[in-house]
Design a protein around this motif. Structure first.
Motif, PDB file in Angstrom:
ATOM      1  N   PHE A  66      41.119 -11.003  88.549  1.00 57.97           N
ATOM      2  CA  PHE A  66      41.398 -10.546  87.193  1.00 57.97           C
ATOM      3  C   PHE A  66      42.589  -9.603  87.217  1.00 57.97           C
ATOM      4  N   ASP A  67      43.292  -9.528  86.103  1.00 51.27           N
ATOM      5  CA  ASP A  67      44.354  -8.543  85.919  1.00 51.27           C
ATOM      6  C   ASP A  67      43.751  -7.391  85.125  1.00 51.27           C
ATOM      7  N   ILE A  68      43.652  -6.198  85.727  1.00 48.41           N
ATOM      8  CA  ILE A  68      43.015  -5.085  85.032  1.00 48.41           C
ATOM      9  C   ILE A  68      43.895  -4.514  83.918  1.00 48.41           C
ATOM     10  N   LYS A  69      45.158  -4.907  83.895  1.00 54.19           N
ATOM     11  CA  LYS A  69      46.054  -4.452  82.824  1.00 54.19           C
ATOM     12  C   LYS A  69      45.791  -5.227  81.528  1.00 54.19           C
ATOM     13  N   SER A  70      45.614  -6.530  81.641  1.00 57.35           N
ATOM     14  CA  SER A  70      45.394  -7.376  80.465  1.00 57.35           C
ATOM     15  C   SER A  70      43.931  -7.782  80.291  1.00 57.35           C
ATOM     16  N   GLY A  71      43.156  -7.708  81.378  1.00 53.34           N
ATOM     17  CA  GLY A  71      41.775  -8.177  81.356  1.00 53.34           C
ATOM     18  C   GLY A  71      41.640  -9.665  81.635  1.00 53.34           C
ATOM     19  N   ARG A  72      42.769 -10.362  81.715  1.00 51.28           N
ATOM     20  CA  ARG A  72      42.768 -11.812  81.895  1.00 51.28           C
ATOM     21  C   ARG A  72      42.235 -12.239  83.253  1.00 51.28           C
ATOM     22  N   ALA A  73      41.464 -13.318  83.233  1.00 46.25           N
ATOM     23  CA  ALA A  73      41.092 -13.993  84.464  1.00 46.25           C
ATOM     24  C   ALA A  73      42.342 -14.700  84.979  1.00 46.25           C
ATOM     25  N   LEU A  74      42.568 -14.656  86.292  1.00 46.83           N
ATOM     26  CA  LEU A  74      43.826 -15.169  86.840  1.00 46.83           C
ATOM     27  C   LEU A  74      43.743 -16.541  87.487  1.00 46.83           C
ATOM     28  N   MET A  75      42.551 -17.017  87.774  1.00 50.41           N
ATOM     29  CA  MET A  75      42.449 -18.246  88.548  1.00 50.41           C
ATOM     30  C   MET A  75      41.555 -19.253  87.835  1.00 50.41           C
ATOM     31  N   PRO A  76      42.082 -20.420  87.456  1.00 53.95           N
ATOM     32  CA  PRO A  76      41.226 -21.447  86.855  1.00 53.95           C
ATOM     33  C   PRO A  76      40.125 -21.822  87.837  1.00 53.95           C
ATOM     34  N   PRO A  77      38.940 -22.149  87.404  1.00 61.24           N
ATOM     35  CA  PRO A  77      38.510 -22.451  86.039  1.00 61.24           C
ATOM     36  C   PRO A  77      37.958 -21.236  85.284  1.00 61.24           C
ATOM     37  N   ILE A  78      38.256 -20.054  85.714  1.00 60.51           N
ATOM     38  CA  ILE A  78      37.723 -18.861  85.073  1.00 60.51           C
ATOM     39  C   ILE A  78      38.242 -18.756  83.640  1.00 60.51           C
ATOM     40  N   LYS A  79      37.321 -18.564  82.721  1.00 59.09           N
ATOM     41  CA  LYS A  79      37.707 -18.398  81.324  1.00 59.09           C
ATOM     42  C   LYS A  79      37.186 -17.087  80.750  1.00 59.09           C
ATOM     43  N   LYS A  80      36.374 -16.368  81.518  1.00 61.30           N
ATOM     44  CA  LYS A  80      35.794 -15.115  81.049  1.00 61.30           C
ATOM     45  C   LYS A  80      36.674 -13.954  81.478  1.00 61.30           C
ATOM     46  N   ASN A  81      37.058 -13.136  80.527  1.00 66.32           N
ATOM     47  CA  ASN A  81      37.919 -11.990  80.815  1.00 66.32           C
ATOM     48  C   ASN A  81      37.107 -10.718  80.991  1.00 66.32           C
ATOM     49  N   LEU A  82      37.777  -9.687  81.491  1.00 68.12           N
ATOM     50  CA  LEU A  82      37.143  -8.383  81.648  1.00 68.12           C
ATOM     51  C   LEU A  82      37.047  -7.681  80.300  1.00 68.12           C
ATOM     52  N   ALA A  83      36.034  -6.827  80.172  1.00 64.63           N
ATOM     53  CA  ALA A  83      35.931  -5.941  79.013  1.00 64.63           C
ATOM     54  C   ALA A  83      36.727  -4.688  79.360  1.00 64.63           C
ATOM     55  N   LEU A  84      37.883  -4.513  78.717  1.00 63.98           N
ATOM     56  CA  LEU A  84      38.737  -3.353  78.950  1.00 63.98           C
ATOM     57  C   LEU A  84      38.428  -2.271  77.934  1.00 63.98           C
ATOM     58  N   TYR A  85      38.646  -1.013  78.339  1.00 63.21           N
ATOM     59  CA  TYR A  85      38.382   0.119  77.461  1.00 63.21           C
ATOM     60  C   TYR A  85      39.611   1.014  77.370  1.00 63.21           C
ATOM     61  N   GLU A  86      39.819   1.566  76.185  1.00 62.11           N
ATOM     62  CA  GLU A  86      40.913   2.503  75.949  1.00 62.11           C
ATOM     63  C   GLU A  86      40.629   3.821  76.673  1.00 62.11           C
ATOM     64  N   THR A  87      41.670   4.425  77.239  1.00 65.50           N
ATOM     65  CA  THR A  87      41.520   5.697  77.946  1.00 65.50           C
ATOM     66  C   THR A  87      42.447   6.742  77.343  1.00 65.50           C
ATOM     67  N   LYS A  88      42.087   8.016  77.568  1.00 60.08           N
ATOM     68  CA  LYS A  88      42.967   9.131  77.220  1.00 60.08           C
ATOM     69  C   LYS A  88      42.628  10.305  78.120  1.00 60.08           C
ATOM     70  N   LEU A  89      43.591  11.198  78.272  1.00 64.56           N
ATOM     71  CA  LEU A  89      43.410  12.426  79.036  1.00 64.56           C
ATOM     72  C   LEU A  89      43.534  13.602  78.081  1.00 64.56           C
TER      73      LEU A  89
END
Length: 127
Positions: free
Chosen positions: A90-113
């Motif tokens: 997975f790409d943690i920047k976009s949440g995208r799965a990177l390798m077929p046949p994966i179609k499920k992406n990561l659940a990304l969360y907004e951050t702040k300091l």
């Protein structure tokens, strides 16, 4: 073989008016690696992974969408995350799965300091 990861134990995490939870101090998040944070809100437990890559902070649900392995024990190369379960990537920047046949992406969360280097994450929805 699993690798060890830093983790913060389940505890109460303050929530601000905008829905962000204070999960860690910035210096607890290792460079080019991940930190697992176990949190609970209203009886719902969820694991969040925090990652620091090239000075950028990322947050995502710490569970592989394929077989529920904790992603924070996986391997991080830049923003490419490899799950130890079945080597899904997975790409943690976009949440995208990177390798077929994966179609499920990561659940990304907004951050702040904040001014005290507290890491705040908008975990929405919690589950």
């Amino acid at each position: 073989m699993f690798r060890l990861t830093k983790e913060l134990e389940l505890s109460s995490h303050p929530k601000d008016a905008d829905g962000f939870y204070r999960l860690a101090q910035l210096d607890q998040v290792p460079d080019e690696d991940m930190l697992q944070v176990m949190m609970e809100d209203d009886g719902v437990e969820v694991d969040i992974a925090l990652a620091m890559v090239d000075g950028q902070l990322y947050a995502f649900r710490d569970i592989c969408p394929h077989m529920a392995f904790p992603l924070s024990i996986g391997y991080l190369e830049g923003t490419k995350l490899t799950c130890v379960g079945h080597a899904w990537t997975f790409d943690i920047k976009s949440g995208r799965a990177l390798m077929p046949p994966i179609k499920k992406n990561l659940a990304l969360y907004e951050t702040k300091l904040d001014g005290e280097n507290n890491v705040w994450v908008k975990v929405d929805p919690l589950f």
